[in-house]
Design a protein around this motif. Structure first.
Motif, mmCIF file in Angstrom:
data_model
loop_
_atom_site.group_PDB
_atom_site.id
_atom_site.type_symbol
_atom_site.label_atom_id
_atom_site.label_comp_id
_atom_site.label_asym_id
_atom_site.label_seq_id
_atom_site.Cartn_x
_atom_site.Cartn_y
_atom_site.Cartn_z
ATOM 1 N N GLU A 128 68.904 57.798 77.758
ATOM 2 C CA GLU A 128 69.182 57.059 76.524
ATOM 3 C C GLU A 128 67.892 56.716 75.779
ATOM 4 N N LEU A 129 66.849 56.372 76.529
ATOM 5 C CA LEU A 129 65.562 56.078 75.897
ATOM 6 C C LEU A 129 65.011 57.300 75.187
ATOM 7 N N LEU A 130 64.997 58.444 75.873
ATOM 8 C CA LEU A 130 64.446 59.665 75.269
ATOM 9 C C LEU A 130 65.283 60.139 74.085
ATOM 10 N N ALA A 131 66.567 59.793 74.088
ATOM 11 C CA ALA A 131 67.430 60.167 72.956
ATOM 12 C C ALA A 131 67.147 59.324 71.725
ATOM 13 N N GLU A 132 66.599 58.132 71.934
ATOM 14 C CA GLU A 132 66.373 57.203 70.822
ATOM 15 C C GLU A 132 65.015 57.392 70.146
ATOM 16 N N VAL A 133 64.037 57.913 70.878
ATOM 17 C CA VAL A 133 62.691 58.040 70.313
ATOM 18 C C VAL A 133 62.519 59.386 69.628
ATOM 19 N N GLU A 134 61.608 59.442 68.676
ATOM 20 C CA GLU A 134 61.368 60.667 67.925
ATOM 21 C C GLU A 134 60.162 61.438 68.439
ATOM 22 N N THR A 135 59.568 60.946 69.507
ATOM 23 C CA THR A 135 58.401 61.607 70.061
ATOM 24 C C THR A 135 58.548 61.723 71.569
ATOM 25 N N THR A 136 57.635 62.449 72.200
ATOM 26 C CA THR A 136 57.652 62.552 73.652
ATOM 27 C C THR A 136 57.015 61.305 74.250
ATOM 28 N N LEU A 137 57.329 61.023 75.505
ATOM 29 C CA LEU A 137 56.794 59.838 76.179
ATOM 30 C C LEU A 137 56.216 60.228 77.534
ATOM 31 N N SER A 138 55.139 59.572 77.900
ATOM 32 C CA SER A 138 54.560 59.789 79.221
ATOM 33 C C SER A 138 55.350 58.998 80.257
ATOM 34 N N GLN A 139 55.092 59.292 81.518
ATOM 35 C CA GLN A 139 55.761 58.571 82.601
ATOM 36 C C GLN A 139 55.474 57.076 82.512
ATOM 37 N N ARG A 140 54.238 56.725 82.223
ATOM 38 C CA ARG A 140 53.858 55.317 82.118
ATOM 39 C C ARG A 140 54.558 54.644 80.936
ATOM 40 N N GLU A 141 54.659 55.349 79.811
ATOM 41 C CA GLU A 141 55.317 54.770 78.632
ATOM 42 C C GLU A 141 56.800 54.553 78.889
ATOM 43 N N ILE A 142 57.431 55.486 79.574
ATOM 44 C CA ILE A 142 58.849 55.339 79.907
ATOM 45 C C ILE A 142 59.057 54.124 80.806
ATOM 46 N N ALA A 143 58.229 54.007 81.826
ATOM 47 C CA ALA A 143 58.330 52.873 82.744
ATOM 48 C C ALA A 143 58.156 51.546 82.011
ATOM 49 N N GLU B 153 52.201 66.539 80.294
ATOM 50 C CA GLU B 153 52.325 65.192 80.877
ATOM 51 C C GLU B 153 53.263 64.280 80.095
ATOM 52 N N ASN B 154 54.037 64.829 79.178
ATOM 53 C CA ASN B 154 54.989 64.037 78.397
ATOM 54 C C ASN B 154 56.401 64.596 78.572
ATOM 55 N N TYR B 155 57.370 63.705 78.507
ATOM 56 C CA TYR B 155 58.766 64.081 78.719
ATOM 57 C C TYR B 155 59.541 64.040 77.397
ATOM 58 N N HIS B 156 60.508 64.955 77.285
ATOM 59 C CA HIS B 156 61.431 64.921 76.147
ATOM 60 C C HIS B 156 62.770 65.512 76.584
ATOM 61 N N LEU B 157 63.803 65.196 75.841
ATOM 62 C CA LEU B 157 65.135 65.721 76.148
ATOM 63 C C LEU B 157 65.200 67.213 75.877
ATOM 64 N N THR B 158 65.941 67.908 76.708
ATOM 65 C CA THR B 158 66.272 69.301 76.417
ATOM 66 C C THR B 158 67.585 69.311 75.628
ATOM 67 N N THR B 159 68.123 70.472 75.401
ATOM 68 C CA THR B 159 69.403 70.566 74.672
ATOM 69 C C THR B 159 70.608 70.551 75.616
ATOM 70 N N LYS B 160 70.384 70.260 76.896
ATOM 71 C CA LYS B 160 71.471 70.385 77.861
ATOM 72 C C LYS B 160 72.628 69.434 77.562
ATOM 73 N N LEU B 161 72.315 68.182 77.222
ATOM 74 C CA LEU B 161 73.390 67.229 76.919
ATOM 75 C C LEU B 161 74.198 67.694 75.713
ATOM 76 N N PHE B 162 73.494 68.221 74.713
ATOM 77 C CA PHE B 162 74.172 68.750 73.523
ATOM 78 C C PHE B 162 75.080 69.915 73.900
ATOM 79 N N GLU B 163 74.587 70.780 74.768
ATOM 80 C CA GLU B 163 75.374 71.935 75.198
ATOM 81 C C GLU B 163 76.599 71.513 75.995
ATOM 82 N N LEU B 164 76.441 70.516 76.856
ATOM 83 C CA LEU B 164 77.567 70.033 77.649
ATOM 84 C C LEU B 164 78.652 69.445 76.756
ATOM 85 N N ALA B 165 78.216 68.693 75.747
ATOM 86 C CA ALA B 165 79.185 68.084 74.831
ATOM 87 C C ALA B 165 80.000 69.148 74.115
#
Length: 266
Positions: A35-50, A78-90
């Protein structure tokens, strides 16, 4: 010795089970990350997510690794972002997939006939989500992106998704929409929705984009409820002598919506 057995009311057992709250910390952590990664417009590091989730790096390390392994998120530099998998599942969901398959050629023809863009939205937790769109054929006009989240009460398409529902569903959706955007609360909304339902569609100037006009029709299921809203955001091209009028949009869009409803069994 006499043993006294107390009778248990089956109803109370059912109510107790229904009200029980189950804890699944690992699942909660995974969903919080998505949910966090879906809300942000940029990638986040592990530390930023935590930090944003109020958790330690150690708490989310394994969860991030599993989400990467399952391809829900991706790790790049070293940064995380959503893939399209959730979109594909929907979109693998049978009702949604059927709607999209039937809608695409109709929306293409509609956009070509009117010289305007069009988009298809569905309801979701106090908002509407764009699941399909066709851009203006000549490249100049107004359009929204697939995946965009739009307001309900103040938008033409949103009011369509509210108007064509049974009373209980409509009441719930209004409450969810107001909870999401309290500033959109409107004591007259039910009266307005009744008028839209009686008319069969909504057609009005946008209160969000100056100079834009929007027309929206419901895509109906077999019970007469709107499963989606098909909308044309009408931007008048003053440089075209043969431009379509709002009445043309209402007429053509109405036929397209009726056709799509029939194709999905509405």
């Amino acid at each position: 010795m006499n043993v006294i057995t107390k009778k248990t009311d089956p109803k109370s057992v059912t109510e107790s089970a229904a009200s029980r709250t189950y804890s699944a910390p690992a699942l909660d952590k995974g969903l919080d990350i998505l949910e966090l990664l879906a809300e942000v417009e940029t990638t986040l590091s592990q530390r930023e997510i935590a930090k944003r989730l109020g958790r330690s790096v150690g708490e989310i390390y394994r969860m991030l690794a599993r989400l990467v392994d399952r391809k829900y998120i991706s790790l790049v530099n070293e940064n995380y972002h959503l893939t399209t998998k959730l979109f594909e599942l929907a979109h693998r969901n049978p009702p949604t997939q059927r709607l999209l398959v039937e809608a695409r050629p109709i929306m293409q023809a509609l956009s070509t006939a009117l010289g305007q863009s069009c988009h298809l939205t569905v309801y979701g937790q106090g908002k509407q989500v764009v699941i399909a769109k066709v851009d203006v054929p000549n490249g100049m006009g107004f359009s929204v992106r697939v995946g965009a989240e739009l307001d309900l009460i103040v938008s033409v398409s949103g009011r369509i998704l509210l108007a064509f529902q049974d009373g209980a569903t409509q009441k719930l959706r209004i409450a969810e929409a107001v909870a999401r955007s309290p500033e959109h609360a409107n004591t007259l909304i039910v009266t307005l929705l009744d008028k839209i339902r009686e008319r069969g569609f909504e057609s009005a100037s946008s209160v969000q984009v100056r100079g834009l006009y929007a027309v929206s029709f419901p895509i109906m299921d077999s019970q007469g409820h709107a499963v989606a809203a098909l909308t044309v955001p009408y931007a008048e091209r003053i440089d075209l002598p043969d431009r379509k009028t709002i009445a043309d949009v209402e007429n053509t869009l109405g036929k397209a919506a009726k056709h799509l409803s029939a194709l999905i069994g509405g």
